[in-house]
Design an enzyme around this catalytic site. Sequence first.
Site, PDB file in Angstrom:
ATOM      1  N   TRP A  25     113.389 151.163  -6.281  1.00  0.00           N
ATOM      2  CA  TRP A  25     113.479 150.334  -5.083  1.00  0.00           C
ATOM      3  C   TRP A  25     114.843 149.640  -5.108  1.00  0.00           C
ATOM      4  O   TRP A  25     115.226 149.068  -6.140  1.00  0.00           O
ATOM      5  CB  TRP A  25     112.334 149.323  -5.093  1.00  0.00           C
ATOM      6  CG  TRP A  25     112.304 148.395  -3.934  1.00  0.00           C
ATOM      7  CD1 TRP A  25     112.459 148.722  -2.609  1.00  0.00           C
ATOM      8  CD2 TRP A  25     112.090 146.987  -3.968  1.00  0.00           C
ATOM      9  NE1 TRP A  25     112.345 147.601  -1.833  1.00  0.00           N
ATOM     10  CE2 TRP A  25     112.120 146.529  -2.641  1.00  0.00           C
ATOM     11  CE3 TRP A  25     111.872 146.075  -5.001  1.00  0.00           C
ATOM     12  CZ2 TRP A  25     111.936 145.196  -2.311  1.00  0.00           C
ATOM     13  CZ3 TRP A  25     111.689 144.743  -4.664  1.00  0.00           C
ATOM     14  CH2 TRP A  25     111.721 144.314  -3.337  1.00  0.00           C
ATOM     15  N   ASP A  60     106.100 146.891 -12.271  1.00  0.00           N
ATOM     16  CA  ASP A  60     106.130 146.278 -10.947  1.00  0.00           C
ATOM     17  C   ASP A  60     105.098 147.002 -10.090  1.00  0.00           C
ATOM     18  O   ASP A  60     105.187 148.221  -9.895  1.00  0.00           O
ATOM     19  CB  ASP A  60     107.539 146.424 -10.345  1.00  0.00           C
ATOM     20  CG  ASP A  60     107.655 145.731  -8.995  1.00  0.00           C
ATOM     21  OD1 ASP A  60     106.909 144.753  -8.759  1.00  0.00           O
ATOM     22  OD2 ASP A  60     108.495 146.164  -8.177  1.00  0.00           O
ATOM     23  N   LYS A  97     101.671 144.005   0.809  1.00  0.00           N
ATOM     24  CA  LYS A  97     101.183 145.231   1.462  1.00  0.00           C
ATOM     25  C   LYS A  97      99.663 145.306   1.450  1.00  0.00           C
ATOM     26  O   LYS A  97      99.046 145.626   2.453  1.00  0.00           O
ATOM     27  CB  LYS A  97     101.754 146.483   0.776  1.00  0.00           C
ATOM     28  CG  LYS A  97     103.171 146.341   0.258  1.00  0.00           C
ATOM     29  CD  LYS A  97     104.223 146.556   1.318  1.00  0.00           C
ATOM     30  CE  LYS A  97     105.559 146.044   0.808  1.00  0.00           C
ATOM     31  NZ  LYS A  97     106.711 146.611   1.446  1.00  0.00           N
TER      32      LYS A  97
HETATM   33  C1  LIG Z   1     108.475 148.340  -5.553  1.00  0.00           C
HETATM   34  C2  LIG Z   1     108.442 147.008  -4.884  1.00  0.00           C
HETATM   35  N1  LIG Z   1     108.390 145.905  -5.637  1.00  0.00           N
HETATM   36  C3  LIG Z   1     108.355 144.688  -5.095  1.00  0.00           C
HETATM   37  C4  LIG Z   1     108.391 144.520  -3.731  1.00  0.00           C
HETATM   38  C5  LIG Z   1     108.439 143.103  -3.236  1.00  0.00           C
HETATM   39  O1  LIG Z   1     107.539 142.749  -2.305  1.00  0.00           O
HETATM   40  P1  LIG Z   1     107.491 141.331  -1.592  1.00  0.00           P
HETATM   41  O2  LIG Z   1     107.687 141.627  -0.156  1.00  0.00           O
HETATM   42  O3  LIG Z   1     106.114 140.819  -1.903  1.00  0.00           O
HETATM   43  O4  LIG Z   1     108.552 140.450  -2.135  1.00  0.00           O
HETATM   44  C6  LIG Z   1     108.439 145.636  -2.890  1.00  0.00           C
HETATM   45  C7  LIG Z   1     108.510 145.492  -1.443  1.00  0.00           C
HETATM   46  O5  LIG Z   1     108.824 146.369  -0.701  1.00  0.00           O
HETATM   47  C8  LIG Z   1     108.469 146.920  -3.493  1.00  0.00           C
HETATM   48  O6  LIG Z   1     108.512 148.035  -2.764  1.00  0.00           O
END
Ligand SMILES: Cc1ncc(COP(=O)(O)O)c(C=O)c1O
Length: 399
Positions: A130, A212, A247
Amino acid sequence: MFEHLTALPPDPILRLLAEQRQDNNPQKIDLGVGVYKDAQGATPIMQAVDRAERILLETENTKTYVAPAGNAGFNSSMAKLLMGSDNPVLESGRLTVAQTPGGCGALRMAAEFLNLCKPGNKVWLSDPSWANHHPLLNSAGLETVEYPYYDYENCGIRFDAMMDKLESEAKAGDIVLLHGCCHNPSGADLNQEQWQQVTELCLRKGLLPFIDIAYQGLGDGLDEDAYGVRLMAEKMPELVITASCSKNFGLYRERTGAVMLLSANADQAAVAASRLFSIIRGCYSMPPSHGASVVDLILASDELTTVWQDELAAMRQRIHFLRGAVVDKFVASGIDRDFGFIQQQSGMFSFLGINPAQVHQLKKDFSIYMVDSSRINIAGLSENNIDYFVNSVTQVLKA
Ligand SMILES: Cc1ncc(COP(=O)(O)O)c(C=O)c1O
């Protein structure tokens, strides 16, 4: 003072979103930003969340400060959701949990904690990962390096190359970041046997795993998606976990997440907790309350939990359906290219596997928006636009 600064280019996803909003083509499709969408293309408030919010409105009787660790009920429910409610680790005194502003807040607090343990420490990230992982970890002072992960040719995982790299180059004390499920951006996940091999490697080499997990419940199921987390919690002396409720509870803007540290024993956990809470205090002091209160209410009520799990299952099934439907339609289009991998992959994302010029042409000629890497948000497709999508991609590929 400010005049010395130079502006940065806009974030590619946010730029794409702005372009898409300005596009008047009624057939436009947004496959860029990673939010779940229903058949109408909307991202509604989940019913369980809506009901919990109403209860909260009636019952919340103070807005006084929470603690740096956040909502204790939320923290304990999140630990159960991830670990499984009968996991002995929950009673071991080894687990520290803090509610954070989203998964990003969890990642940044985990990074600050890890940098405190060993300044400038190395974190191994999947290639690709990501996009926000690098800045979130680097900003805390950690160094990011990559292990091979996605095979763009064969649309699977380069597992042997990943293991070879970690075996030959990762040193004891290095951190290995893994996606708990629904790998973003590729949708290609480790299978159970691969999780076991990575766990064995981390144990043998003294590497610290950092999982994560931002899509629990959107892959194969709440328990199935936590396989890697539970395996590593059972086997590893130490483990870092960051989780997001953006999500799976649809709480994107409420910034709701958690960071968890599993220490080798309860004494070390008490020290780790004091350090983590002090880092939080020195950063945002304490997390926002609303989203975590909502999750706490849902997970504390059997009735609301059932409503939420049913809604989550419907979202997951819809993503599975769309993955299957898009593959079937590509086959029916007669195009000489195998998109079957889309059905094998998991979660909201897959790489379509087209080049940046083709991505650009889809945007210019057909108002179909995706990032240059050709990562698509499967949930951006729907019964209403899937034929248009497949026809457009087919035309671009044949050109
Ligand atoms: C792999 C991954 N980790 C963490 C997050 C972080 O999400 P948040 O919107 O809760 O900060 C995302 C969001 O797209 C993600 O895809």
